[in-house]
Write a protein that holds these residues in place. Structure first.
Motif, PDB file in Angstrom:
ATOM      1  N   GLY A  92      -7.037  26.020 -19.302  1.00  0.00           N
ATOM      2  CA  GLY A  92      -5.694  25.733 -19.765  1.00  0.00           C
ATOM      3  C   GLY A  92      -4.639  26.550 -19.043  1.00  0.00           C
ATOM      4  N   GLU A  93      -5.087  27.487 -18.201  1.00  0.00           N
ATOM      5  CA  GLU A  93      -4.143  28.304 -17.442  1.00  0.00           C
ATOM      6  C   GLU A  93      -3.501  27.463 -16.347  1.00  0.00           C
ATOM      7  OE1 GLU A  93      -7.993  28.713 -15.189  1.00  0.00           O
ATOM      8  OE2 GLU A  93      -7.457  28.627 -17.276  1.00  0.00           O
ATOM      9  N   ARG A  94      -2.358  27.927 -15.848  1.00  0.00           N
ATOM     10  CA  ARG A  94      -1.698  27.273 -14.725  1.00  0.00           C
ATOM     11  C   ARG A  94      -2.590  27.436 -13.494  1.00  0.00           C
ATOM     12  NH1 ARG A  94       0.615  28.598 -10.384  1.00  0.00           N
ATOM     13  NH2 ARG A  94       2.257  27.397  -9.424  1.00  0.00           N
ATOM     14  N   VAL A  95      -2.803  26.349 -12.762  1.00  0.00           N
ATOM     15  CA  VAL A  95      -3.639  26.380 -11.560  1.00  0.00           C
ATOM     16  C   VAL A  95      -2.834  25.803 -10.404  1.00  0.00           C
ATOM     17  CG1 VAL A  95      -5.806  25.623 -10.525  1.00  0.00           C
ATOM     18  CG2 VAL A  95      -5.713  26.091 -12.976  1.00  0.00           C
ATOM     19  N   SER A  96      -2.724  26.550  -9.333  1.00  0.00           N
ATOM     20  CA  SER A  96      -1.954  26.111  -8.169  1.00  0.00           C
ATOM     21  C   SER A  96      -2.685  24.990  -7.444  1.00  0.00           C
ATOM     22  CB  SER A  96      -1.741  27.284  -7.207  1.00  0.00           C
ATOM     23  OG  SER A  96      -2.972  27.653  -6.619  1.00  0.00           O
ATOM     24  N   GLY A  97      -1.952  24.302  -6.576  1.00  0.00           N
ATOM     25  CA  GLY A  97      -2.548  23.223  -5.788  1.00  0.00           C
ATOM     26  C   GLY A  97      -3.694  23.696  -4.915  1.00  0.00           C
ATOM     27  N   SER A  98      -3.527  24.855  -4.281  1.00  0.00           N
ATOM     28  CA  SER A  98      -4.598  25.364  -3.413  1.00  0.00           C
ATOM     29  C   SER A  98      -5.838  25.727  -4.226  1.00  0.00           C
ATOM     30  CB  SER A  98      -4.127  26.576  -2.606  1.00  0.00           C
ATOM     31  OG  SER A  98      -3.890  27.676  -3.437  1.00  0.00           O
ATOM     32  N   LEU A 100      -6.688  24.236  -7.040  1.00  0.00           N
ATOM     33  CA  LEU A 100      -7.267  22.942  -7.444  1.00  0.00           C
ATOM     34  C   LEU A 100      -8.120  22.371  -6.315  1.00  0.00           C
ATOM     35  CD1 LEU A 100      -4.381  21.147  -9.387  1.00  0.00           C
ATOM     36  CD2 LEU A 100      -6.627  21.813 -10.276  1.00  0.00           C
ATOM     37  N   ARG A 101      -7.585  22.421  -5.093  1.00  0.00           N
ATOM     38  CA  ARG A 101      -8.327  21.900  -3.941  1.00  0.00           C
ATOM     39  C   ARG A 101      -9.643  22.651  -3.735  1.00  0.00           C
ATOM     40  NH1 ARG A 101      -3.136  21.559  -2.222  1.00  0.00           N
ATOM     41  NH2 ARG A 101      -3.155  23.543  -1.110  1.00  0.00           N
ATOM     42  N   ASN A 102      -9.644  23.948  -4.045  1.00  0.00           N
ATOM     43  CA  ASN A 102     -10.848  24.768  -3.880  1.00  0.00           C
ATOM     44  C   ASN A 102     -11.686  24.848  -5.149  1.00  0.00           C
ATOM     45  OD1 ASN A 102     -10.367  25.481  -1.162  1.00  0.00           O
ATOM     46  ND2 ASN A 102      -8.899  27.016  -1.825  1.00  0.00           N
ATOM     47  N   LYS A 103     -11.294  24.062  -6.160  1.00  0.00           N
ATOM     48  CA  LYS A 103     -12.015  24.031  -7.447  1.00  0.00           C
ATOM     49  C   LYS A 103     -12.127  25.419  -8.071  1.00  0.00           C
ATOM     50  CE  LYS A 103     -14.375  19.897  -6.184  1.00  0.00           C
ATOM     51  NZ  LYS A 103     -15.471  19.293  -5.542  1.00  0.00           N
ATOM     52  N   GLU A 104     -11.008  26.144  -8.037  1.00  0.00           N
ATOM     53  CA  GLU A 104     -10.954  27.495  -8.597  1.00  0.00           C
ATOM     54  C   GLU A 104     -10.163  27.496  -9.894  1.00  0.00           C
ATOM     55  OE1 GLU A 104      -9.179  30.228  -5.835  1.00  0.00           O
ATOM     56  OE2 GLU A 104     -10.452  29.582  -4.191  1.00  0.00           O
ATOM     57  N   ARG A 105     -10.503  28.433 -10.750  1.00  0.00           N
ATOM     58  CA  ARG A 105      -9.705  28.689 -11.946  1.00  0.00           C
ATOM     59  C   ARG A 105      -8.468  29.476 -11.536  1.00  0.00           C
ATOM     60  NH1 ARG A 105     -12.325  29.057 -17.174  1.00  0.00           N
ATOM     61  NH2 ARG A 105     -10.191  29.284 -17.859  1.00  0.00           N
ATOM     62  N   GLY A 106      -7.552  29.623 -12.449  1.00  0.00           N
ATOM     63  CA  GLY A 106      -6.327  30.373 -12.151  1.00  0.00           C
ATOM     64  C   GLY A 106      -6.175  31.642 -12.955  1.00  0.00           C
TER      65      GLY A 106
END
Length: 176
Positions: A92-98, A100-106
């Motif tokens: 539910g945290e804010r996740v940047s575009g980069s 998201l592309r790397n399938k990382e949490r924020g």
């Protein structure tokens, strides 16, 4: 992309600062301190280390680790701690575009601050910095009031008195 040069000394002693990605008005680390402790236990069981000092603040933490002889892989340990903790937190945290592309949490900042401890004086400076950090950030007025610190362990061992306060010249120095 910047190239980060990290210090690696097998069996070394290191000071770390690790931050959450969202630093403002975020108390996740103290609110979910049991999950963070479990992430540390999980990692230490698989890849031993000695935590000489630690202070967990709402959105960042400081610690000093001593690695086993012949081992300098603290980056892998931080990956395990961060990922194990992140899996325990609802998304539910804010996740940047980069990310998201790397399938990382924020949850966490990608980088962290690492400093190899050089000598006893350097160790003492960082040790006391960790102890005093909750006071520095205005979270408490006395070191003994902050519950998320290894300070209490050192008091029980008789190394520090409960009313310890760091010498101002150690706390106010420039930190590399």
């Amino acid at each position: 992309m910047r190239t980060y040069i990290r210090s690696h000394a097998k069996g070394g002693v290191y000071f770390f600062t690790v931050n959450l990605a969202q630093r403002k008005q975020n108390d996740l680390l103290v609110r979910r301190v049991d999950d963070l402790r479990q992430a540390f236990r999980y990692t230490k069981q698989r890849h031993p280390l000695v935590i000489e000092a630690i202070a967990i603040l709402p959105e960042h933490l400081h610690c000093i680790w001593r690695l086993p002889e012949g081992d300098d892989d603290y980056p892998m340990r931080w990956r395990l701690i961060k990922s194990h903790f992140s899996r325990s937190i609802e998304k539910g945290e804010r996740v940047s575009g980069s990310r998201l592309r790397n399938k990382e949490r924020g949850l966490w900042q990608r980088r962290y601050w690492e400093h190899q401890i050089r000598d006893d004086r350097d160790f003492q400076r960082h040790f006391e910095y960790i102890r005093y950090n909750p006071v520095k950030h205005g979270l408490v007025t006395k070191v003994k009031e902050w519950p998320f610190s290894s300070f209490h362990r050192w008091v029980k061992l008789g190394i520090y008195s409960e009313d310890w306060a760091a010498a101002p010249d150690l706390i106010e120095q420039d930190w590399e």
